[in-house]
Design a protein around this motif. Structure first.
Motif, mmCIF file in Angstrom:
data_model
loop_
_atom_site.group_PDB
_atom_site.id
_atom_site.type_symbol
_atom_site.label_atom_id
_atom_site.label_comp_id
_atom_site.label_asym_id
_atom_site.label_seq_id
_atom_site.Cartn_x
_atom_site.Cartn_y
_atom_site.Cartn_z
ATOM 1 N N PRO A 107 0.827 -1.210 0.000
ATOM 2 C CA PRO A 107 0.000 0.000 0.000
ATOM 3 C C PRO A 107 0.865 1.265 0.000
ATOM 4 N N GLY A 108 0.447 2.234 -0.782
ATOM 5 C CA GLY A 108 1.213 3.465 -0.919
ATOM 6 C C GLY A 108 2.074 3.484 -2.158
ATOM 7 N N VAL A 147 3.502 5.996 3.262
ATOM 8 C CA VAL A 147 2.248 5.930 4.016
ATOM 9 C C VAL A 147 2.538 6.371 5.444
ATOM 10 N N ASP A 148 1.746 7.305 5.939
ATOM 11 C CA ASP A 148 1.930 7.798 7.310
ATOM 12 C C ASP A 148 0.554 8.064 7.905
ATOM 13 N N MET A 149 0.138 7.230 8.850
ATOM 14 C CA MET A 149 -1.186 7.353 9.454
ATOM 15 C C MET A 149 -1.310 8.605 10.321
ATOM 16 N N ILE A 168 -2.650 10.712 3.853
ATOM 17 C CA ILE A 168 -1.938 9.540 4.377
ATOM 18 C C ILE A 168 -1.003 8.975 3.326
ATOM 19 N N MET A 169 -1.464 8.912 2.072
ATOM 20 C CA MET A 169 -0.639 8.430 0.966
ATOM 21 C C MET A 169 0.205 9.586 0.424
#
Length: 404
Positions: free
Chosen positions: A223-224, A259-261, A268-269
């Motif tokens: 993901p990302g 990706v960083d929540m 986020i992406m």
């Protein structure tokens, strides 16, 4: 009885098919009496489980280099003195065997200075699936950009663009060999002590038919980094690697993770965040301050040129992305200072006024081939249909560029 016989026959047939690619467990052969030890498998040496157990001090946790989605990697030292990284694949099942076979088969046919070298593997009778690679001592690109090894004074812009060129060179070699990596990300890019690139982890890679424009396959990747068209349409192409590489370029520019929540939900992406910043003429906010672009015009020009290239790689429509060969050629030109020049003295801002070459307004023009009127049109469009129609009346149909 007939139904039972039919089921049994189908089961035995499946077992015979799977046996061609499946490694047999140690219920048949003990690991310390490996009958294939010393032989070759797909052209690479076979190591006994006992030998690799000794090389890693029985897979001591203190020797663990990291964990991935498919296994753990341990540092080891062979009896001949070679330092190695031993990948211990999780779950000895059919899926892991398939990835094991894929990685061995692909790496045995490849020779490139920016691809990690496979020294060998365990045999068909080993109790564990183990791959033995050359040891790359400087960790991953991810750790140097936004991990425990991050140090802006070490990873300068000159080193970062060199890293980008070497990654692109490795991918161009793979694509020319009919192979799509399918998991290009900074965690799969290793760096040696001189910050030279070694692309690793080919467990998800696919051999690509020479006469095919794409293959249909279940989307796999991280993901990302995953190509949106591949994700939604199941169509894997070489442009899928190009999209992932575009995310890597943005990481090199920003030092932010893909990706960083902790970021806002629509940011986020990193790919989405980058496109949004470009749309708002705020790209400079993404640039790592360590580059000092506000003081060094030459570095600024190159950073923004790489940003423009990353933007092209991140376009949703794969047909609008460059090939990896084109990406490599552009990166080499940027590194050599051959960035396309615009008007040296003045340019036009969004309202048609003149501004100097070094102002923020010109930065967006250096970022993309989209002019300011098109960006303003996108922002003010009342509906998607109106926007698409207006853009089609312009120079090119670029409506899809921001629909990420």
């Amino acid at each position: 009885m007939l139904a039972l016989l039919l089921c049994f026959g189908l089961y035995k047939h499946k077992q015979n098919v799977v046996s061609h690619v499946r490694l047999r467990s140690t219920n048949q052969y003990p690991s310390d009496a490996d009958p294939d030890s010393g032989r070759l498998f797909f052209g690479v040496p076979i190591f006994s489980y006992t030998e690799l157990q000794g090389a890693t001090n029985n897979f001591d946790p203190s020797n663990k280099l990291g964990d991935g989605g498919f296994g753990s990697v341990f540092y080891g030292k062979l009896q001949d003195g070679r330092e190695v990284a031993v990948k211990h694949l999780f779950n000895h099942n059919y899926k892991r065997v398939e990835q094991f076979m894929t990685e061995v088969e692909i790496l045995t046919r490849l020779r490139h200075r920016n691809l990690v070298c496979l020294y060998g593997c365990t045999s068909r009778q080993s109790c564990e699936l183990l791959l033995v690679y050359e040891y790359i001592p400087n960790g991953t690109l991810a750790s140097h950009l936004h991990g425990h090894s991050a140090n802006p004074t070490l990873l300068t812009w000159l080193i970062r663009i060199k890293i980008a060129i070497e990654i692109a060179s490795a991918l161009a070699y793979l694509h020319a060999s009919g192979i799509i990596h399918r998991d290009v990300k900074t965690n799969n890019i290793l760096l040696d002590k001189n910050f030279c690139v070694k692309v690793a982890d080919f467990g998800l890679s696919r051999l690509f038919p020479d006469d095919a424009s794409h293959v249909f396959t279940t989307p796999q990747g991280t993901p990302g980094y995953l190509d949106p068209e591949y994700h939604y349409c199941f169509r894997l192409t070489d442009k899928s690697d190009v999209y992932s590489f575009g995310v890597v370029l943005m990481e090199l520019i920003s030092s932010m993770p893909a990706v960083d929540m902790r970021r806002n939900k629509d940011e986020i992406m990193l790919a989405s965040l980058a496109v949004r910043k470009i749309q708002r003429n705020e790209f400079e906010e993404l640039v790592d301050p360590c580059f000092g672009v506000e003081k060094d015009g030459e570095v600024k020009k190159k950073v923004f040129a790489v940003g423009e290239l990353a933007f092209q790689c991140l376009q949703i429509d794969k047909e609008m992305r460059p090939s990896i060969d084109e990406v490599l050629e552009i990166l080499r030109k940027i590194e050599g200072g051959k960035v396309e020049e615009e008007d040296k003295d003045t340019g036009k801002d969004g309202n048609g006024g003149e501004v100097s070459k070094n102002t923020a307004d010109i930065q967006a023009q250096a970022m993309t081939s989209i002019n300011f009127d098109q960006i303003r049109l996108f922002k003010s469009a009342s509906s998607p249909n109106n926007m698409i129609q207006k853009w089609r009346n312009g120079k090119v149909d670029q409506a899809k560029l921001f629909s990420i």
